[in-house]
Design an enzyme around this catalytic site. Structure first.
Site, PDB file in Angstrom:
ATOM      1  N   ASN A  30      73.956 118.259  78.387  1.00  0.00           N
ATOM      2  CA  ASN A  30      74.862 117.121  78.461  1.00  0.00           C
ATOM      3  C   ASN A  30      75.337 116.813  79.709  1.00  0.00           C
ATOM      4  O   ASN A  30      75.020 117.557  80.853  1.00  0.00           O
ATOM      5  CB  ASN A  30      75.731 117.001  77.322  1.00  0.00           C
ATOM      6  CG  ASN A  30      76.916 118.208  77.460  1.00  0.00           C
ATOM      7  OD1 ASN A  30      77.568 118.304  78.385  1.00  0.00           O
ATOM      8  ND2 ASN A  30      76.805 119.239  76.528  1.00  0.00           N
ATOM      9  N   ARG A  31      76.089 115.590  79.903  1.00  0.00           N
ATOM     10  CA  ARG A  31      76.271 115.268  81.140  1.00  0.00           C
ATOM     11  C   ARG A  31      77.836 115.670  81.483  1.00  0.00           C
ATOM     12  O   ARG A  31      78.369 115.410  82.810  1.00  0.00           O
ATOM     13  CB  ARG A  31      76.291 113.619  81.362  1.00  0.00           C
ATOM     14  CG  ARG A  31      74.777 113.329  81.240  1.00  0.00           C
ATOM     15  CD  ARG A  31      75.046 111.815  81.249  1.00  0.00           C
ATOM     16  NE  ARG A  31      75.389 111.158  82.617  1.00  0.00           N
ATOM     17  CZ  ARG A  31      75.769 109.826  82.804  1.00  0.00           C
ATOM     18  NH1 ARG A  31      75.420 109.075  81.780  1.00  0.00           N
ATOM     19  NH2 ARG A  31      76.092 109.629  84.110  1.00  0.00           N
TER      20      ARG A  31
END
Ligand code: C5P
Length: 228
Positions: A30-31
């Site tokens: 994920n970011r």
């Protein structure tokens, strides 16, 4: 408030995004940059706490003067936190935990096949670590303050905070830091804008500024909740 507000307290912080392997070379990630969690660990240290940072994937340097445990997957993060939570007065759960992981982790790289179908990836749910830490604390009747984060995109006017209030109840933590995430907002950025919700107060606290400023405000709020 002021320096030393968490002197003598043991603070457990999680930061960064978990990575869930598909095969030896690929993962679902994920970011999250881990910036806010790392800033929290540094702010707790600066407030005099004894800090353990459980770091998943982070894109910033890890702070000096804190004990660091590295993890990859949500399951590893869970094991480390379950192991450490009994020694913590405060738990700050800033990690971006993958909600799902691939049902199987292949031992060899997934290949393109000339003959067969393209692969389909089956996902299974990861455990909700924050909720589990709350359950453990309650079962063991420990006095421990637990803080969670909520990154909400919101799906209608005013819904972000209503949703966050429900999340605070559902997870059972004491404080919830809510940020409104969007396309370019929050992830990897140095600035943040959050609301801090407490189980015991109806009004929320708005904090805006660098992730370091936000971290310091969260630490002061934690100290206030502890009655320091
Ligand atoms: O449910 P949601 O992911 O929005 O909740 C966010 C909070 O819960 C964060 O504090 C995050 O670290 C934690 N969390 C967790 N385990 C999960 C998912 C989220 O501890 N599987």
């Amino acid at each position: 408030g002021g320096p030393g507000v968490l002197a003598g307290r043991r603070v457990l912080v999680s930061a960064g995004g978990t990575q869930e392997p598909l095969d030896p070379v690929r993962f679902l990630g994920n970011r999250s940059s881990g910036k806010q969690g790392v800033a929290l660990a540094a702010a707790a240290r600066d407030a005099g706490a004894e800090v353990t940072l459980v770091a998943a994937h982070v894109e910033v340097p890890l702070p000096a003067g804190v004990r660091v445990l590295r993890v990859g997957t949500a399951e590893e993060l869970r094991s480390a936190l379950v192991e450490e939570t009994g020694n913590a007065d405060v738990v700050l759960m800033a990690a971006a935990v993958a909600d799902f992981r691939p049902a199987e982790r292949l031992g060899t790289k997934i290949k393109k096949r000339a003959d067969g179908d393209d692969p389909v990836i089956e996902l299974v749910r990861n455990p909700d670590i924050l909720a589990e830490l709350v359950t453990l604390r309650n079962r063991e009747k420990r006095s421990q303050l637990i803080l969670g984060f909520a990154a909400e995109t919101g799906d209608g006017a005013g819904s972000v905070l209503d949703y966050a209030r429900q999340k605070l109840e559902r997870k059972g933590c004491d404080l919830l830091v809510v940020n409104h995430v969007g396309e370019s907002k929050v992830f990897g950025q140095d600035e943040n804008s959050v609301q801090i919700l407490s189980r015991t107060a109806s009004e929320m606290q708005h904090v805006e500024g660098s992730k370091n400023t936000v971290a310091q405000a969260i630490i002061l709020r934690v100290a206030a909740e502890l009655g320091v």
